[in-house]
Motif scaffolding. Structure first.
Motif, PDB file in Angstrom:
ATOM      1  N   SER A 116     -54.671 -99.144 -43.796  1.00 48.64           N
ATOM      2  CA  SER A 116     -55.285-100.207 -42.998  1.00 48.64           C
ATOM      3  C   SER A 116     -54.372-101.420 -42.910  1.00 48.64           C
ATOM      4  O   SER A 116     -54.168-101.982 -41.837  1.00 48.64           O
ATOM      5  CB  SER A 116     -56.633-100.606 -43.623  1.00 48.64           C
ATOM      6  OG  SER A 116     -57.237-101.652 -42.897  1.00 48.64           O
ATOM      7  N   ARG A 142     -61.924 -96.631 -38.086  1.00 44.13           N
ATOM      8  CA  ARG A 142     -61.783 -98.062 -37.780  1.00 44.13           C
ATOM      9  C   ARG A 142     -62.651 -98.407 -36.574  1.00 44.13           C
ATOM     10  O   ARG A 142     -62.610 -97.719 -35.556  1.00 44.13           O
ATOM     11  CB  ARG A 142     -60.325 -98.390 -37.479  1.00 44.13           C
ATOM     12  CG  ARG A 142     -60.057 -99.833 -37.088  1.00 44.13           C
ATOM     13  CD  ARG A 142     -59.991-100.741 -38.287  1.00 44.13           C
ATOM     14  NE  ARG A 142     -59.561-102.098 -37.913  1.00 44.13           N
ATOM     15  CZ  ARG A 142     -59.278-103.055 -38.773  1.00 44.13           C
ATOM     16  NH1 ARG A 142     -59.367-102.806 -40.079  1.00 44.13           N
ATOM     17  NH2 ARG A 142     -58.899-104.260 -38.369  1.00 44.13           N
ATOM     18  N   ASP A 148     -63.252-101.552 -41.314  1.00 40.82           N
ATOM     19  CA  ASP A 148     -63.026-100.170 -41.708  1.00 40.82           C
ATOM     20  C   ASP A 148     -64.328 -99.530 -42.174  1.00 40.82           C
ATOM     21  O   ASP A 148     -65.159-100.173 -42.830  1.00 40.82           O
ATOM     22  CB  ASP A 148     -61.986-100.094 -42.827  1.00 40.82           C
ATOM     23  CG  ASP A 148     -60.607-100.530 -42.379  1.00 40.82           C
ATOM     24  OD1 ASP A 148     -60.291-100.332 -41.189  1.00 40.82           O
ATOM     25  OD2 ASP A 148     -59.848-101.067 -43.214  1.00 40.82           O
TER      26      ASP A 148
END
Length: 449
Positions: free
Chosen positions: A302, A363, A370
């Motif tokens: 991420s 996502r 997330d």
């Protein structure tokens, strides 16, 4: 000629995944998949002394204890095909997420250092990427040679030392886990359970029948051997062990299931000993390293995708698929961590052959947060079942990633696991001793100056 070359280059790039469009479900986009699976069908890893089926009875998979059987290989071949149908870009899969032809940048397969998990991983990859007709090319993806199985693409399986593998092997060398387990057995709850008439009867009867005594941590040997022997030698088993009945076997399994739960810190109420929550501490040792390994990788993915100035992103940027090829206890450790141990299925209270728990990282493009989806493959032949909403804090197929992060944080060992396993005293006392040691080092360095 140039036009044909360009077309071929585009096609080649496409089948190898460079132009795979994002996988979306409304506002959700799939970013990474983690899979934790159990190996397939095997021979017993050991047995009791009086068992008529000793090691020389098991000849498949190279022979001997704990070897993957042809049935176990086939179970993972089938699971690999199911995973391909779910994730590989074939045009008709559930998610066209992974390239149609193996691309080493997109996936990493980690196995514990045991034959049955290594061969299960190989068998699974054979189902996922190693079949003729899957799009791989002779001379590029595999040798164009007589004797090489057509379409078989060898995929690397990575491993570490088994005894120190605290992520995949829940029985790795860890003095702290043994110390906590000894404490747990002295708790009022476990002593009351152990001395109950039903449990005492099973232990006493079994001891008399096989002329062997059992510690709680070794009791699993009997139901495990009997479970497998019913698959391969059912008639002979009942002829040679006249004491064996389905009812007594079920009693043995019930006792073993409860031991299993206690080993993972599942008590009826909080057990506090030496100022420690014993259940939590056992779970931190067993589930903590794996849960934190997964969440750390997800967070790195991420950060590298959505934050600026991140470093060390080359490897993680291309990675989409990470596998732990391991054991029933490894799968169980994820279920217990998420409060889903009830999904461990009979005839044993833990995951059966080729069971797999999948954590998908998604996502949300609208809120830029997330999420994760939890998927379970119960056993060979089953489909995948989304079970995110079975987690207490989750009420939909997608759940906020911070729920998973909080689980990992709660279960994170107080020190790196290889160090924490050496600590056989309370966490509080350990922290104090470390602080005091640090103080002494500072004073020492001061006087050196």
């Amino acid at each position: 000629m140039i036009h044909l070359y360009w077309c071929f280059a585009v096609f080649w790039s496409f089948i190898h995944g460079a132009t795979i469009p994002p996988v979306k479900d409304g506002e959700m986009e799939l970013k990474m998949v983690h899979v934790v699976w159990r190996h397939g069908d095997r021979s017993p890893t050991t047995t009791y002394n009086a068992d008529p089926f000793q090691e020389d009875s098991w000849t498949f998979g190279g022979g001997g204890w704990g070897q993957l059987s042809p049935s176990g290989m086939f179970q993972h071949l089938q699971l690999g095909k199911k995973l391909r149908n779910r994730y590989v870009n074939t045009g008709n899969s559930t998610y066209n997420f992974l390239p149609a032809v193996y691309d080493q940048k997109t996936m990493y397969i980690r196995s514990t250092g045991i034959n049955r998990t290594l061969i299960s991983a190989t068998s699974n990859m054979l189902g996922m990427y190693g079949q003729d007709g899957y799009g791989s090319t002779a001379g590029i993806d595999f040798p164009d040679a007589v004797g090489w199985p057509r379409g078989f693409v060898p995929i690397p399986i990575h491993t570490v030392d088994y005894d120190s593998d605290h992520i995949g092997n829940m029985d790795s060398d860890c003095p702290r886990r043994e110390w906590l387990w000894n404490l747990a057995q002295q708790s009022d709850e476990m002593k009351a359970w152990r001395s109950s008439s039903s449990v005492r009867s099973v232990f006493n009867n079994l001891t008399a029948l096989v002329n062997q005594k059992w510690s709680l941590e070794d009791f699993w040997v009997v139901p495990d051997a009997l479970f497998i022997e019913q698959i391969y030698f059912n008639e002979t088993l009942r002829q040679k062990n006249l004491w064996f009945t389905d009812d007594f076997y079920n009693q043995i399994v019930a006792v073993n299931d409860q031991i299993y739960m206690y080993e993972y810190g599942i008590f009826n109420k909080t057990v506090t000993m030496q100022n420690l929550n014993i259940g939590l501490e056992l779970l931190k040792i067993r589930s903590g390293p794996l849960m934190n390994d997964m969440i750390d990788r997800i967070n790195k993915k991420s950060a590298c995708t959505y934050k600026k100035n991140e470093t060390g992103c080359n490897w993680i940027n291309g990675l989409k698929y990470f596998v732990y090829s391991a054991h029933d206890e490894t799968v169980y450790s994820v279920l217990v961590a998420l409060g889903l141990e009830r999904f461990a299925i009979i005839p044993h209270g833990y995951p059966l052959y080729s069971a797999a728990v999948v954590v998908e990282y998604w996502r949300n493009s609208t809120d830029n947060n997330d999420y994760f989806k939890l998927v379970y493959h119960k056993q060979s032949g089953d489909d995948f079942t989304v079970m995110t909403n079975e987690i207490e804090e989750c009420d939909r197929d997608y759940c906020r990633m911070d729920v998973l992060e909080q689980v990992a944080k709660k279960l994170k060992p107080d020190q790196p696991i290889d160090q924490w396993c050496l600590v056989t005293e309370s966490s509080g006392s350990y922290s104090i001793s470390i602080s005091f040691l640090s103080f002494l080092i500072v004073i020492y360095n001061f006087f050196l100056l």
